[in-house]
Design a protein around this motif. Sequence first.
Motif, PDB file in Angstrom:
ATOM      1  N   UNK A 288       0.836  -1.213   0.067  1.00  0.00           N
ATOM      2  CA  UNK A 288      -0.182   0.003  -0.007  1.00  0.00           C
ATOM      3  C   UNK A 288       0.886   1.184  -0.053  1.00  0.00           C
ATOM      4  N   UNK A 289       0.258   2.268  -0.519  1.00  0.00           N
ATOM      5  CA  UNK A 289       0.944   3.576  -0.515  1.00  0.00           C
ATOM      6  C   UNK A 289       0.014   4.739  -0.331  1.00  0.00           C
ATOM      7  N   UNK A 290       0.625   5.862  -0.228  1.00  0.00           N
ATOM      8  CA  UNK A 290      -0.029   7.207  -0.300  1.00  0.00           C
ATOM      9  C   UNK A 290       0.197   7.975  -1.436  1.00  0.00           C
ATOM     10  N   UNK A 291      -0.957   8.404  -1.998  1.00  0.00           N
ATOM     11  CA  UNK A 291      -0.827   9.353  -3.072  1.00  0.00           C
ATOM     12  C   UNK A 291      -0.388  10.731  -2.841  1.00  0.00           C
ATOM     13  N   UNK A 292       1.054  11.239  -3.208  1.00  0.00           N
ATOM     14  CA  UNK A 292       1.494  12.538  -2.695  1.00  0.00           C
ATOM     15  C   UNK A 292       0.923  13.480  -3.307  1.00  0.00           C
TER      16      UNK A 292
END
Length: 337
Positions: A288-292
């Motif tokens: 999972x990641x976070x959209x910067x």
Amino acid sequence: MYWKSLLATAVAVASTAEAATTLRFSCSQLVVERLDPLVNPGVTPSPHLHQVVGGNAFNSTMDYTVHDMPTTATCTSCTPIEDFSNYWTAVLFFRARNGTFRRVSTFGNELGFTAATGGQTVYYLTTGSGKVTAFKPGFRMTVGDPSFRTAAQIRKYPMLTFTCLQSSMTRSGATTDFPKGACPAGIMASVRFPTCWNGKDLDSPDHQSHTAYPQGGSCPSTHPVSVPQVFYETYWDTRPFNNKAEWPADGSQPFVWSFGDKSGYGHHADYVFGWKGDALQRAMDTNCNSDLFSNKINCPTLKVQTIEQANKCTQKVQVREDLDSWLTTLPGGMPVN
């Protein structure tokens, strides 16, 4: 170009062909008070003041065998609603020329989290180079040493830094001691915890020996298990104190940690794991990641709430003392050194 730079700062790893996890989210202020269940369990009040975010099960004693955070907490000030962990640091104070002290507030990260009522930006990072094991119930750790006062000492913890923000975009010029000049957009304090675990101990007497930083890019044989890197960014609103006429007469920087450190080298932080079930492991396994660009968590396996909802999770202060006036001494009477 700026967003590429920010991503590099957040991940802080070399380019890799494998997927990496870069969870970045807001945790609003839960409470500010003198409790420390790791270093001073059961002591009310603890010697110095802390600012705390995360689940509202935070207490003076947090023995996970009787104090299971995901079932004890009723809310979290972090946007992933399955994260009832607690994250805390010391509190920053301004010391005026006349010797009085004023507490410095935290404020929402201006790169996407301005709606937060203070607190911290929290990251969980991986390099994508092999299996990463999420922390186990009861896991806890600290990083840094509040007794440190020299540049030589802080070399043990080079990943504890301060950034004098010229603007909300500043991400360069980090130092391991307090900035010497006025910072137009505040001071960002950053903390990166170790990423290697011995695989057996949930804690250790010094709250650090069961963890280690990688050596040469790999975990040492004594700590072979790769865990996520927990990373805090705390924005301190030093902007109201930028008038140098109010600084010490000798022109020295005016800020001091709540435990009396005027150098910044005693920078430290605490972490108690409290994710519900296997939520964090699922996030690690699915990269999972976070959209910067949108500051949204790209992680269908995690449930999230808005920052406005997270702001509503606060905790009643257990140690009552004046924290919002000019003070003649630091809370607890901590000496400045």
